[in-house]
Motif scaffolding. Structure first.
Motif, PDB file in Angstrom:
ATOM      1  N   SER A   1     -15.016  -4.310  10.054  1.00 37.93           N
ATOM      2  CA  SER A   1     -14.890  -4.570  11.130  1.00 37.93           C
ATOM      3  C   SER A   1     -15.677  -4.056  12.149  1.00 37.93           C
ATOM      4  N   VAL A   2     -16.004  -2.721  11.906  1.00 39.81           N
ATOM      5  CA  VAL A   2     -16.896  -2.021  12.843  1.00 39.81           C
ATOM      6  C   VAL A   2     -18.283  -2.527  12.661  1.00 39.81           C
ATOM      7  N   ASN A   3     -18.564  -2.788  11.329  1.00 45.21           N
ATOM      8  CA  ASN A   3     -19.867  -3.357  11.094  1.00 45.21           C
ATOM      9  C   ASN A   3     -19.959  -4.692  11.611  1.00 45.21           C
ATOM     10  N   ALA A   4     -19.046  -5.679  11.583  1.00 42.63           N
ATOM     11  CA  ALA A   4     -18.939  -6.851  12.189  1.00 42.63           C
ATOM     12  C   ALA A   4     -19.412  -6.995  13.497  1.00 42.63           C
ATOM     13  N   PHE A   5     -18.762  -5.931  14.128  1.00 45.38           N
ATOM     14  CA  PHE A   5     -18.875  -5.486  15.728  1.00 45.38           C
ATOM     15  C   PHE A   5     -20.414  -5.493  16.230  1.00 45.38           C
ATOM     16  N   MET A   6     -21.116  -4.746  15.103  1.00 46.97           N
ATOM     17  CA  MET A   6     -22.395  -4.368  15.515  1.00 46.97           C
ATOM     18  C   MET A   6     -23.331  -5.507  15.276  1.00 46.97           C
ATOM     19  N   ASN A   7     -22.906  -6.668  14.561  1.00 44.75           N
ATOM     20  CA  ASN A   7     -23.407  -8.057  14.428  1.00 44.75           C
ATOM     21  C   ASN A   7     -23.014  -8.961  15.315  1.00 44.75           C
ATOM     22  N   PHE A   8     -21.797  -8.845  15.874  1.00 47.94           N
ATOM     23  CA  PHE A   8     -21.413  -9.937  16.861  1.00 47.94           C
ATOM     24  C   PHE A   8     -20.462  -9.118  17.768  1.00 47.94           C
ATOM     25  N   PRO A   9     -21.203  -8.494  18.634  1.00 46.20           N
ATOM     26  CA  PRO A   9     -20.474  -7.744  19.669  1.00 46.20           C
ATOM     27  C   PRO A   9     -19.843  -8.357  20.668  1.00 46.20           C
ATOM     28  N   GLN A  10     -18.716  -8.269  20.792  1.00 48.05           N
ATOM     29  CA  GLN A  10     -17.751  -8.881  21.963  1.00 48.05           C
ATOM     30  C   GLN A  10     -16.736  -8.013  22.445  1.00 48.05           C
ATOM     31  N   GLY A  11     -15.929  -8.535  23.401  1.00 47.86           N
ATOM     32  CA  GLY A  11     -14.800  -7.754  23.896  1.00 47.86           C
ATOM     33  C   GLY A  11     -14.939  -6.678  24.909  1.00 47.86           C
ATOM     34  N   PHE A  12     -16.287  -6.844  25.517  1.00 49.79           N
ATOM     35  CA  PHE A  12     -16.636  -5.858  26.430  1.00 49.79           C
ATOM     36  C   PHE A  12     -17.767  -6.793  27.391  1.00 49.79           C
ATOM     37  N   GLU A  13     -18.024  -6.175  28.579  1.00 51.82           N
ATOM     38  CA  GLU A  13     -19.235  -6.661  29.372  1.00 51.82           C
ATOM     39  C   GLU A  13     -20.085  -5.403  30.055  1.00 51.82           C
ATOM     40  N   LEU A  14     -21.486  -5.404  29.926  1.00 49.33           N
ATOM     41  CA  LEU A  14     -22.121  -4.358  30.144  1.00 49.33           C
ATOM     42  C   LEU A  14     -22.573  -4.699  31.584  1.00 49.33           C
ATOM     43  N   VAL A  15     -22.106  -3.789  32.588  1.00 50.32           N
ATOM     44  CA  VAL A  15     -22.587  -4.060  33.904  1.00 50.32           C
ATOM     45  C   VAL A  15     -23.177  -2.723  34.200  1.00 50.32           C
ATOM     46  N   ASN A  16     -24.454  -2.789  34.774  1.00 51.20           N
ATOM     47  CA  ASN A  16     -25.373  -1.431  34.956  1.00 51.20           C
ATOM     48  C   ASN A  16     -25.167  -0.370  33.929  1.00 51.20           C
ATOM     49  N   GLY A  17     -25.234  -0.754  32.969  1.00 51.23           N
ATOM     50  CA  GLY A  17     -24.899   0.439  31.873  1.00 51.23           C
ATOM     51  C   GLY A  17     -23.320   0.877  31.608  1.00 51.23           C
ATOM     52  N   GLU A  18     -22.754   0.418  32.423  1.00 54.35           N
ATOM     53  CA  GLU A  18     -21.261   0.746  32.211  1.00 54.35           C
ATOM     54  C   GLU A  18     -20.489  -0.409  31.460  1.00 54.35           C
ATOM     55  N   THR A  19     -19.655   0.004  30.569  1.00 54.80           N
ATOM     56  CA  THR A  19     -18.856  -0.987  29.741  1.00 54.80           C
ATOM     57  C   THR A  19     -17.588  -1.271  30.690  1.00 54.80           C
ATOM     58  N   VAL A  20     -17.393  -2.662  30.650  1.00 56.05           N
ATOM     59  CA  VAL A  20     -16.020  -2.746  31.504  1.00 56.05           C
ATOM     60  C   VAL A  20     -15.402  -4.013  30.684  1.00 56.05           C
ATOM     61  N   ASN A  21     -14.206  -4.255  31.487  1.00 52.49           N
ATOM     62  CA  ASN A  21     -13.474  -5.507  30.669  1.00 52.49           C
ATOM     63  C   ASN A  21     -13.189  -5.322  29.164  1.00 52.49           C
ATOM     64  N   ILE A  22     -12.815  -3.934  28.797  1.00 51.07           N
ATOM     65  CA  ILE A  22     -12.918  -3.935  27.345  1.00 51.07           C
ATOM     66  C   ILE A  22     -11.615  -4.592  26.932  1.00 51.07           C
ATOM     67  N   ASP A  23     -11.742  -5.171  25.760  1.00 47.95           N
ATOM     68  CA  ASP A  23     -10.717  -5.664  24.945  1.00 47.95           C
ATOM     69  C   ASP A  23     -10.852  -5.436  23.399  1.00 47.95           C
ATOM     70  N   PRO A  24     -10.115  -4.202  23.011  1.00 49.25           N
ATOM     71  CA  PRO A  24     -10.281  -3.693  21.684  1.00 49.25           C
ATOM     72  C   PRO A  24     -10.193  -4.558  20.692  1.00 49.25           C
ATOM     73  N   LEU A  25      -9.310  -5.650  20.784  1.00 50.42           N
ATOM     74  CA  LEU A  25      -8.864  -6.454  19.958  1.00 50.42           C
ATOM     75  C   LEU A  25      -9.911  -7.618  19.630  1.00 50.42           C
ATOM     76  N   ALA A  26     -10.448  -8.073  20.679  1.00 50.08           N
ATOM     77  CA  ALA A  26     -11.300  -8.860  20.516  1.00 50.08           C
ATOM     78  C   ALA A  26     -12.541  -8.155  20.205  1.00 50.08           C
ATOM     79  N   ALA A  27     -12.975  -7.085  20.265  1.00 55.15           N
ATOM     80  CA  ALA A  27     -14.023  -6.483  19.705  1.00 55.15           C
ATOM     81  C   ALA A  27     -13.783  -6.255  17.971  1.00 55.15           C
ATOM     82  N   MET A  28     -12.553  -6.029  17.771  1.00 52.18           N
ATOM     83  CA  MET A  28     -12.757  -5.891  16.349  1.00 52.18           C
ATOM     84  C   MET A  28     -12.387  -7.254  15.771  1.00 52.18           C
TER      85      MET A  28
END
Ligand code: HDD
Ligand code: HEM
Ligand code: HEM
Lengths: 447, 337
Positions: free
Chosen positions: A148-175
């Motif tokens: 699932s980590v490798n899948a995340f590298m292929n289809f990253p989701q569960g966060f937003e990148l704002v000015n280099g900061e990661t925000v709105n993190i959703d660990p389950l959506a990422a996984m």
């Protein structure tokens, strides 16, 4: 000589470690199923030979697990050492499955330790068999988490990148991203399948060397039946993976299939060569098949590689990795299928030489398919380390010492490979299973 | 408790766990090799392998747990330590790999290979030495942070007396912890010959352990005065540590209650290790990374904590089973099973 920058060297080192680890990780995920199966049948049928079979498989397994553990520890640390910026970002979003994986390892390691040293300690043999359950669960779960980590590298989701900061993190959506399920299914099935064919190959080899006895025949039947089931599962899961790619990562599928123009009724191209102008020759074309693979219908539109900017296209040579993997998948289905058909019809002899040699080949081939699959998955993600967010060069370390580290690790893997093989050979050479059955179960029964 | 304090506490507990179980393992490797070359191995090696064989993998997972957890809870440390530690980290991984693999090769595969045993013994001392440099680096002064990234000042590290005192402490602690445990284990196995050897070792290494701790303290005073001041405020932790050291040594000396003696050794290291850790806060890597500044976002942190609790519920009974079968089962220890 070409100058190698630290990003390139880091890639070489990561690829070497992972491909070396993948051999042992695959065996580590697959073999427990077979130990479980053999011990189960052995207790149920009160068959001492099958118990010895489980025991010998487990004994060989200890050696490969050891190499799996040390190379796994290496890759775990290397990810931080070689890709510090990537891990800094990934740590914010995908740390959860990585962390869970260590629990899966823990669980497996504890019960494996108990299992190996308690063969005759329980009066009720089923209690010992029960110990295989946490081992199988632990190793399969670890494959699930890491994939699932490798899948995340292929289809990253569960966060937003704002000015280099990661925000709105959703660990389950990422996984649980869209890549996770097809990938996990395919990785787990192919690991089971590979274990089946490797064990079958060893057994077939023993039979060909005229050491074949009832013991070997039982082992070959078990592994071939399971091999057929898991090979079918692998092919099904591979098909799901291809459909996932068609929908979510079309550039990888397009590079793997040399498919440049977006179109319906797209042809499937097998092997062949390609020149600078992207003209294909010497290939086998199956009309419309690619569309069918991508969406179960010839009318499916398949996105071509030309839709993507030049500098975001994966290298085209992954095509060969793909074809080799699929080819081996078909070969395995065929060989296991033929063996089982001959076995079911008493008129034929399933122990004939050509077939046994075919089985001997299937073991190493399955491992080659695993490597090709990973090369396709990882190189096909290029130039991204985190698709759409971070390029490989951006993630790499700035240290100037990667070259030395690479040399040291290559030496280490060489040494480990040589010793692992010699130790395994020594372990089983001149220790025929029959003698072990005699010694441990002199009455011919398991009680 | 705030998330960052919770996180670092969890990680520190696991590092402490690794410190104990790995020290037993590392030291045992050394003693096994020593027994081989002094031709006393028939006495000790069986004992050592009976304990180690079922647990070496579990030991390794403690370590993996620590560094995966560190990256999870404090991702910035991945960046700093990752860039800085490429070479020392690679050396440590290679040593760990050699050790683990050759242990398995020697133990499950070909037996009686002195070369394998040598690798196993030598790496047992080199690994703690190389891992301890990560703690030294966290005291500051060995990294150069610029806009281009992090640079590791290897020369400074290798010429610093403080760094060498930490290495010295790591090695003697390993031998001391291991000898104390094996004394207890041999006693339970009623293997008196091994017990007497290990008891002597345990007494022999106790004095260097305390001397090395004082050296580290003195070194710290010069190297990182802030940390030293904080440590003085926690003087009672170090006092308790010394008290348990005295209890452990006295028990071993008077040949009484080896089990309690080993627990005292564990407590000795517990208080010293937590005293050291607590006074190091808020820094993880002085002066660049603090726990507040580098802690992971709250959602992930909470998720990690939940997983951690669920994981413990799974692990504690399993570990308990492992210990019951191999550590506290008198028949197994005596070799009757
Ligand atoms: C025994 C090994 C084996 C075999 C016979 C196959 N595969 Fe496979 N394949 C893998 C072992 C593998 C793998 C090692 O498990 C990979 C690497 C990454 C992954 O997710 O699985 C993989 C990746 C992979 C991918 C890329 C997935 C991605 O990057 O997201 C596709 C599209 C397929 N496979 C498709 C197939 C098809 C259509 C097969 C037909 C039979 C097939 N594979 C047989
Ligand atoms: C599941 C978790 C995995 C993670 C987190 C991971 C991570 C990475 C990273 C960071 C890179 C370097 C960047 C890049 O070149 O894209 C990489 C490349 C690579 N990985 Fe993976 N990987 C994973 C699984 C695997 C496995 C199991 C294999 C099996 C062999 C593998 C094979 C490769 C290869 C061959 C490359 C080199 C690609 C190239 O540089 O051209 N990966 N991976
Ligand atoms: C999908 C590909 C992979 C699979 C199927 C896999 C599976 C395994 C297995 C079965 C083991 C042996 C564990 C045991 O028996 O205790 C192992 C060890 C390990 N793997 Fe992998 N692995 C993969 C890729 C990776 C990657 C990319 C990483 C890096 C994050 C990694 C990290 C580790 C670690 C740290 C260990 C050692 C754990 C221990 O000390 O017991 N693995 N892996």
């Amino acid at each position: 000589m070409v100058e190698l920058d630290s990003a390139t060297l880091s890639r070489i080192l990561t690829a070497s470690t992972l491909m070396f680890h993948a051999i042992f990780a695959t065996i580590g995920v697959g073999i427990p199923i077979f130990i479980m199966l053999a011990e189960f049948l052995g207790i149920k049928r009160k068959d001492p030979q099958l118990l010895i079979l489980a025991r010998r498989w487990a004994r060989g397994y200890t050696i490969t697990v050891a190499v799996g553990v040390v190379t796994g520890t290496a890759i775990g640390l290397q990810l931080s050492l070689l890709w510090p910026s990537f891990m800094q970002l990934a740590g914010q979003v995908i740390a959860l499955p990585l962390f869970m994986e260590t629990f899966a390892f823990f669980f497996e390691a504890i019960f494996l330790g108990i299992y190996l040293y308690t063969w005759d300690r329980f009066k009720n043999r089923w209690l010992h068999w029960l110990l295989t359950i946490p081992i199988v669960i632990g190793s399969t779960l670890s494959a699930f988490f890491i994939t699932s980590v490798n899948a995340f590298m292929n289809f990253p989701q569960g966060f937003e990148l704002v000015n280099g900061e990661t925000v709105n993190i959703d660990p389950l959506a990422a996984m649980f991203n869209p890549a996770t399920w097809p990938k996990v299914f395919h990785v787990v099935m192919s690991a089971y399948m590979t274990a089946a064919f490797i064990l079958a190959a060893i057994t077939a080899f023993a039979i060909l060397r005229k050491k074949g006895t009832e013991y070997h025949k039982k082992a070959l039947r078990i592994t071939m039946i399971a091999g057929l089931v898991f090979a079918a599962g692998t092919a099904l899961a591979g098909d799901l993976s291809a459909k996932y790619l068609a929908e979510h990562q079309p550039e990888k599928l397009a590079a793997a299939e040399w498919h440049f123009e977006t179109e319906t009724n797209a042809d499937l191209i097998l092997f062949g060569t390609i020149n600078e102008d992207r003209e294909i020759s010497n290939a086998i074309r199956i009309p419309g098949m690619l569309s069918f693979l991508a969406g179960n219908s010839f009318d499916t539109e398949v996105t071509g590689l030309n839709e993507f900017p030049e500098d975001e296209q994966p290298p085209l040579w992954v095509h060969y990795a793909f074809d080799i993997m699929v080819g081996i998948g078909m070969y395995s289905l065929l060989i296991a299928g033929v063996f089982i058909i001959l076995m079911l019809f008493k008129r034929f002899n399933e122990w004939n030489k050509p077939l046994l040699w075919g089985i001997v080949a299937s073991g190493p081939l399955a491992m080659i398919a695993i490597e090709c699959g990973w090369v396709l998955a990882e190189v096909g993600r290029q130039p991204w380390i985190l698709r759409g967010y971070m390029r490989v060069e951006e993630g790499a370390t700035t240290s100037g010492d990667v070259g030395i580290a690479l040399a040291m690790f290559l030496l280490l893997y060489g040494v480990l490979a040589v010793f692992c093989v010699t130790v395994l050979i020594k372990m089983f050479k001149n220790r025929p299973p029959e003698a072990e059955v005699e010694k441990r179960y002199p009455n011919g029964t398991i009680d | 408790m705030s998330l960052e304090v919770l996180g670092i506490t969890v990680l520190w507990i696991f590092l402490y766990g690794y410190l104990i179980v790995a020290s037993i393992d590392f030291g045992a490797g050394f003693f096994a090799y020593y027994a081989r070359i002094t031709k006393r191995e028939h006495i000790m090696s069986k004992l050592i392998s009976r304990y180690l064989s079922p647990v070496w993998e579990v030991t390794n997972v403690f370590f993996v747990f620590f560094f995966v957890g560190l990256i999870g809870f404090f991702p910035d440390t991945a960046y700093y330590l990752g860039t800085a530690l490429l070479l020392p980290g690679s050396v440590a991984i290679i040593l760990l790999s050699i050790r683990g693999a050759f242990y398995a090769f020697g133990n499950y595969g070909v037996s009686n290979n002195t070369f394998f045993l040598f690798l196993y013994g030598a790496t047992g001392l080199l690994i703690p030495a190389s891992l301890s440099t990560a703690l030294t680096i966290s005291e500051g002064g060995y990294l150069n942070v610029t806009d281009n990234g992090v640079e590791f000042l290897a020369k400074e590290l290798f010429t610093s007396p403080y760094s060498w005192s930490v290495v010295f402490l790591a090695i003697v602690s390993v031998l001391y912890i291991s000898a104390s445990f094996l004394t207890y284990y041999a006693n339970r196995a009623e293997d008196n010959a091994s017990r007497d050897i290990m008891r002597k070792f345990s007494l022999f290494w106790s004095a260097p352990t305390i001397i090395a701790s004082f050296l580290v303290f003195i070194g710290l005073r010069r190297h990182n005065p802030g940390h030293f001041e904080n440590a003085l405020d926690l003087w009672w932790m170090f006092g308790l540590s010394f008290l348990f050291f005295a209890i452990a040594t006295a028990l071993v000396y008077f040949k009484k209650m080896y089990g309690l003696a080993f627990i005292s050794v564990m407590l000795q290291f517990f208080f010293a290790f937590f005293g050291y850790g607590a006074s190091h806060l808020p820094y993880i890597i002085y002066p660049y990374v603090t726990i507040e500044g580098s802690v992971v976002n709250e959602t992930m942190g909470t998720a990690l904590v939940i997983v951690f609790i669920a994981g413990l519920l799974l692990l504690i009974p399993s570990l308990f089973l492992l210990m019951r079968l191999f550590l506290f089962d008198a028949d197994y220890i005596k070799g009757k099973k």
